[in-house]
Design a protein around this motif. Structure first.
Motif, short mmCIF file in Angstrom:
data_model
loop_
_atom_site.label_atom_id
_atom_site.label_comp_id
_atom_site.label_asym_id
_atom_site.label_seq_id
_atom_site.Cartn_x
_atom_site.Cartn_y
_atom_site.Cartn_z
N ARG A 244 24.38 32.73 25.77
CA ARG A 244 22.98 33.12 26.04
C ARG A 244 22.14 32.93 24.78
N GLU A 245 22.70 33.30 23.64
CA GLU A 245 21.96 33.19 22.39
C GLU A 245 21.69 31.73 22.04
N LEU A 246 22.66 30.86 22.34
CA LEU A 246 22.48 29.44 22.03
C LEU A 246 21.33 28.86 22.86
N VAL A 247 21.29 29.19 24.13
CA VAL A 247 20.20 28.71 24.98
C VAL A 247 18.85 29.17 24.44
N ARG A 248 18.80 30.43 23.98
CA ARG A 248 17.54 30.94 23.42
C ARG A 248 17.15 30.19 22.15
N LEU A 249 18.15 29.93 21.27
CA LEU A 249 17.85 29.22 20.02
C LEU A 249 17.38 27.80 20.29
N THR A 254 10.53 27.00 15.56
CA THR A 254 10.92 25.86 14.73
C THR A 254 11.99 26.25 13.73
N THR A 255 11.84 27.43 13.13
CA THR A 255 12.84 27.90 12.16
C THR A 255 14.20 28.05 12.82
N GLU A 256 14.22 28.67 14.00
CA GLU A 256 15.50 28.88 14.69
C GLU A 256 16.15 27.55 15.07
N GLN A 257 15.35 26.60 15.53
CA GLN A 257 15.90 25.29 15.87
C GLN A 257 16.40 24.56 14.63
N ASP A 258 15.66 24.70 13.52
CA ASP A 258 16.10 24.07 12.27
C ASP A 258 17.42 24.66 11.78
N LEU A 259 17.54 25.96 11.87
CA LEU A 259 18.78 26.60 11.42
C LEU A 259 19.95 26.09 12.26
N LEU A 260 19.77 26.04 13.56
CA LEU A 260 20.82 25.54 14.43
C LEU A 260 21.13 24.09 14.13
N GLY A 261 20.10 23.26 13.98
CA GLY A 261 20.29 21.84 13.74
C GLY A 261 20.97 21.57 12.40
N LEU A 262 20.59 22.29 11.36
CA LEU A 262 21.17 22.06 10.03
C LEU A 262 22.63 22.50 9.97
N VAL A 263 22.92 23.66 10.53
CA VAL A 263 24.31 24.14 10.51
C VAL A 263 25.19 23.21 11.34
N THR A 264 24.67 22.74 12.48
CA THR A 264 25.43 21.82 13.33
C THR A 264 25.66 20.50 12.62
N ALA A 265 24.61 19.94 12.03
CA ALA A 265 24.72 18.63 11.36
C ALA A 265 25.58 18.70 10.12
N ALA A 266 25.53 19.82 9.40
CA ALA A 266 26.25 19.94 8.13
C ALA A 266 27.73 20.14 8.32
N GLY A 267 28.16 20.52 9.52
CA GLY A 267 29.56 20.83 9.71
C GLY A 267 29.93 22.17 9.13
N GLY A 268 28.97 23.08 9.05
CA GLY A 268 29.23 24.43 8.56
C GLY A 268 29.20 24.50 7.05
N GLY A 269 29.18 25.73 6.54
CA GLY A 269 29.30 25.93 5.11
C GLY A 269 28.02 26.10 4.35
#
Length: 1009
Positions: A244-249, A254-269
């Motif tokens: 549910r939280e992922l769908v909301r993000l 824009t900040t929430e989408q950026d956080l999700l996009g950066l963590v996903t693209a970076a492979g964590g860490g």
């Protein structure tokens, strides 16, 4: 090797390295080992494991029973659907293992970059096994050798655990996440018949099925090993909240989408600070956004083990594999690429700043894994060659292990790219060599200082990074003692286990090291580990017995007696002059102190202990030998520091002229500051010692490498380029007040290679040691012969010391044979050298177009080669040389027949793998010259010893066209040091050798002294 090929006997017992050579070959042999592995993988497991595991008591009990019960079987496969809590169960078990087990694990995950395929599994598991065995990670592993090393190490580790009353358990979680299962799966690497009672636990979903490359009768195909796992209610609740939280993000700000996009693209860490920099938001804004979803969509994990406990912070990954997949699908390739570009720009900004202090750890660790996962070879090469970045990684971690891993990973990626970039491969090999050797001057007492200052990870990393096995053991022993004294008995006990294991392993490779272990026994005993000390004493006893039986029929256990006395806590075995410590605590090399000098040394130590360092220095000033004088000052330093005069001890230590004794003494001063609670002074001095040790040039090795480059370029026809480098080396060497003998030898060798006989002769005459002068003048004589001045060449040889004159004449004969002068070749009586010289004559005549004469001489050479009956290695090598001669004369059928015979002789050597490998390496060139390239390559890859396999590939490259030679040379410099291919590189890519020479000359101020 022929009985007299090396000339008069040289007693090298106890030497740490040798440089030997003849007119055609110069070999530098080092006794340095490689540092033992240090795996930090449990930190990653901690990042996966839940803080609390609830409702899994039954499963944990079943896992314990399977891993400990004698008749439980070899395999267990725990299967469940997604979000059942499998990884939570497995990670908890790995972190809380049964006492009777030793667990090695790998968690296949797409959430972290480069952690989901066969290559990652091999790297991680081999590192853990090497740590368990107290051994270094096998060097220069390739895709072709990784698996065999894994299986061998699994067997060795299982046997070692069994001997200690434990059981090895391999845990592999997430088989369904294996990104390479379609072609080369992790499952196929799991042994079908585990050795020595080892157990294997795997987990995954019901689908996909067992990978196709798993053999038909493998246990994973047996339904009886399957254990279905019920989903954890807690895991299901987490799943629903996270989805549910992922769908909301995905539809959030824009900040929430950026956080999700950066963590996903970076492979964590990425940390909160990292995300703030990447998004341009304030740290508090990032923290507020992440706090709301942490634990559901995002999981917080502690930063890497590089961080000190006080500086440890949290990083973010997506909370589950399914969330990672969903985020990747929703964001799409285009948006993910934009986020990756943002990461690349961020990395470029830090690169331009030369990776300053405070560089985000993601850029030093996770970023490279992202590049690897994305297959971004250009950026991987840039990272792996970035010295400033690797310098910052060393500063943060205290070791070069991660940097070395980047280099080998990048080289593998280059080799897999289709057309290997030979320039990049060579520079990576040069950089790898530099990193490996820059820790050779670290004083063994220094790591203990970091342990005393509360940095145990840095202490252990630094100790393990010391290549010399004896020094490494001293360092680990001292760290063990420091940890025990500081109250960290758990870590100290584990390290004491490692010390015993490493000592046992090292003893098999260097039986003469028993004297260096006596001090280690004392150190471990003082730390309170009597059982470990007694085990070490037994190793000393076994080694001394083995060594003394080599030299004498009577076993006199001097070192063993000292070791057993130390193990029982009796330190009276040390001399008063040793200040209660063994010889190895003052210097890397043994320094003999005669009785008269000992009196002065003891008096100086007494004066220093009383605080009168001026009088101590005056006394020591009367000792003219710099080694003895430095040793005397080192003892005075210990006495002053022991009496509490640490300031004065530091002043005294800085006056020591011999670099390694100065560094070792300063390390003791730093330990004294730490013991006195002067943390700032201890840390400042420790950092200074470390920096100086790593940045001190090794003039002899630099000169050796440069001379190799000059010889190779000159031989390839680039005489002007080689001459320019040779003259620059000479100018640099002669600008030094007292260049060492090995520097002079190599400068003379370089000048001889470019035909400057007068200058080379002049430098050779400056050498006072008869062996050094003989070896160097032989090079000069060969240079004169190549220039056509036969009379001068013979005059030079006749001027050589009588003990080495015959040896020099034989090698001159081969040089003359290469230019068609055959008379001296016929006069050689030793069959090994005569066969060698006659084969050279045959090749020279063939090159001049006189094929009839070439065939006649080849026939004579073949007969002489067959007369070598006492040394099959030399017979194989000389027959291979004859095959080359037949090929040069145009008789490929005879060349193949002789090559086949040479191969048979080499393969008949079963008692010495090195001799067999050396013979086969030369047979490879013979087959290639005879025109059977495929057979030559097949033999090359069959050679078991890495160094000789690399040499064989280089030999093969010399006989094929440029298009095929490049990949072979690239493979060779991946397997071994770049210098093994220096002759081939001079032909294929001379510019890279010029670049390496420029780097050696300009990149190290004072490189030759």
């Amino acid at each position: 090797m022929g009985a007299d090929e090396t000339g008069p006997g040289v007693d090298a017992r106890g030497a740490r390295g040798l440089q030997v050579g003849d007119g055609n070959v110069q070999i530098n042999v080092s006794a340095l080992g490689r540092p033992a592995a240090q795996s930090a993988y449990l930190y990653q497991v901690q990042a996966i494991a839940p803080e609390v595991l609830t409702g899994r008591e039954t499963e944990l009990a079943e896992l314990k029973d399977f891993c400990t019960r004698p008749d439980a079987g070899d395999y267990q496969w725990w299967r469940a659907r997604a979000w059942a809590g499998k990884s939570a169960l497995m990670s908890w078990f790995v972190l809380h293992p049964p006492r009777e087990t030793r667990i090695v694990s790998f968690f296949i995950t797409a959430r972290l970059a480069a952690q989901s395929d066969r290559a990652a599994f091999l790297d991680v598991v081999i590192e853990q096994l090497a740590t368990l065995l107290g051994e270094p990670v096998p060097p220069y592993l390739t895709a072709a050798t990784h698996a065999s090393h894994l299986w061998a190490m699994l067997d060795s580790a299982a046997a070692a655990c069994k001997e200690q009353g434990q059981r090895l358990v391999l845990v592999v979680d997430g088989l369904d996440e294996d990104s390479g299962a379609a072609a080369h799966s992790i499952a196929a690497l799991l042994p079908a018949r585990p050795a020595a009672g080892m157990r294997i636990v795997v987990s995954g979903r019901h689908d996909p099925p067992v990978p196709s490359d798993v053999p038909p009768k493998h246990p994973l195909r047996d339904p009886a090993v399957v254990r279905d796992v019920e989903a954890s209610p807690h895991a299901q609740d987490v799943r629903h909240d996270a989805e549910r939280e992922l769908v909301r993000l995905l539809h959030g700000t824009t900040t929430e989408q950026d956080l999700l996009g950066l963590v996903t693209a970076a492979g964590g860490g990425l940390s909160g600070q990292d995300l703030a920099e990447l998004t341009g938001r304030q740290v508090w804004e990032i923290a507020e956004s992440l706090h709301a979803v942490a634990g559901r969509t995002f999981a917080r994990r502690p930063a890497s083990a590089w961080s000190t406990p006080a500086a440890r912070y949290e990083v973010y990954v997506l909370g589950h594999e399914e969330l990672q997949r969903a985020a990747v699908d929703f964001l799409g390739d285009a948006r993910l690429e934009e986020y990756r570009k943002r990461l690349h720009t961020w990395a470029d900004e830090y690169r331009q700043k030369e990776w300053p202090a405070g560089t985000p750890q993601y850029l030093l660790r996770g970023y490279f894994r992202l590049l690897q996962a994305e297959g971004d070879l250009t950026r991987m090469i840039a990272c792996a060659l970035d010295r400033a970045r690797h310098g910052r990684m060393l500063d943060v971690s205290g070791a070069d292990a991660a940097a070395l891993a980047e280099i080998t990973t990048t080289q593998d990626a280059i080799l897999e790219s289709g057309v290997p970039d030979l320039w990049a491969m060579t520079l990576l090999s040069v950089h790898r060599d530099n990193l490996t050797r820059r820790n050779t001057s670290i004083p063994p007492g220094l790591p203990a200082v970091w342990a005393m200052l509360g940095h145990p990870l840095r202490a252990e990393s630094l100790a393990r990074s010391i290549p010399d096995r004896r020094d490494q053991l001293r360092a680990l022993g001292a760290v063990t003692a420091a940890l025990a004294e500081g109250g960290d008995r758990s870590r100290a006990g584990a390290l004491a286990d490692e010390v015993v294991s490493l000592a046992n392993s090292a003893s098999h490779q260097d039986p003469g090291m028993y004297n260096g272990l006596v001090d280690l026994v004392s150190t471990v005993a003082r730390a309170g580990y009597g059982t470990h000390a007694r085990k070490l004493a037994q190793i000393v006893t076994d080694l001394e017995r083995q060594e003394q039986r080599t030299w004498t029929s009577e076993f006199v256990p001097r070192a063993a007696k000292l070791a057993w006395a130390a193990a029982e806590g009796d330190d009276r075995t040390h001399s008063a002059g040793d200040s209660g410590q063994g010889e190895g605590y003052f210097s890397r090399s043994y320094v003999y102190i005669d009785e008269q000098t000992r009196t002065v040394v003891d008096e100086a130590a007494a004066a220093a202990g009383a605080g009168d360092i001026d009088y101590a220095k005056d006394l020591v000033g009367g000792i003219t030998d710099p080694e003895k004088q430095s040793r005397a000052l080192a003892e005075a330093v210990w006495a002053a520091a022991g009496a509490g005069h640490v300031d004065r001890a530091q002043v005294l230590a800085r006056s020591i002229v011999v670099p390694d004794q100065r560094a070792w003494s300063l390390a003791h001063v730093a330990r004294s500051w730490a013991a006195a609670g002067k943390v700032a002074r201890a840390e400042a001095l420790a950092r200074e010692i470390e920096a100086v040790a790593r940045n001190t040039p090794d003039p002899e090795k630099v000169a050796w490498k440069l001379a190799d480059i000059v010889e190779a370029l000159a031989e390839a026809g680039y005489v002007d380029r080689a001459g320019a480098i040779a003259r620059e080396i000479e100018d640099l060497a002669l600008s030094i007040a007292n260049p060492t003998r090995l520097v002079l030898r190599n400068v003379a060798r370089a000048l001889a290679a470019v035909g400057d006989v007068d200058r080379a002769d002049g430098l050779a005459r400056r050498l006072t040691d008869s062996v050094d002068q003989a070896l160097t003048l032989t090079h000069v004589a060969q240079a004169a012969a190549r220039a056509g001045d036969i009379e001068r060449a013979e005059d030079i040889v006749w001027s050589i010391d009588d003990d080495w004159q015959e040896w020099a004449l034989r090698h001159l004969a081969r040089a003359l044979a290469a230019v068609g002068e055959v008379d001296l070749a016929w006069s050689i009586t030793d069959p090994v050298d005569q066969a060698w010289a006659l084969a050279d004559v045959a090749r020279a005549r063939a090159g001049a177009g006189d094929t009839d004469r070439a065939k006649a001489v080849a026939r004579e050479a073949e007969a002489v080669a067959w007369s070598i009956t006492s040394d099959p290695e030399q017979q194989a090598r000389r027959l291979a040389g004859v095959a080359l001669a037949w090929a040069g004369a145009g008789d490929t059928d005879r060349a193949k027949a002789v090559a086949r015979e040479a191969e048979a002789v080499a393969r008949s050597i079963t008692s010495d793998l090195e001799q067999q490998a050396w013979g086969l390496a030369e047979v490879v060139e013979a087959w290639a010259a005879a025109g059977d390239i495929d057979r030559a390559e097949e033999i090359a890859w069959s050679i078991s010893l890495t160094h000789y396999r690399a040499q064989a590939l280089v030999n093969l490259a010399s006989q094929v066209g440029a298009a095929r030679a490049g990949p072979l040379i690239a493979q060779a410099v991946r397997l071994d040091a770049w210098q093994i291919a220096v002759d081939a590189l001079a032909v294929a890519l001379p510019d890279v050798l010029t670049a390496v020479a420029d780097d050696l000359l300009s990149g190290q101020p004072g490189a030759l002294g």
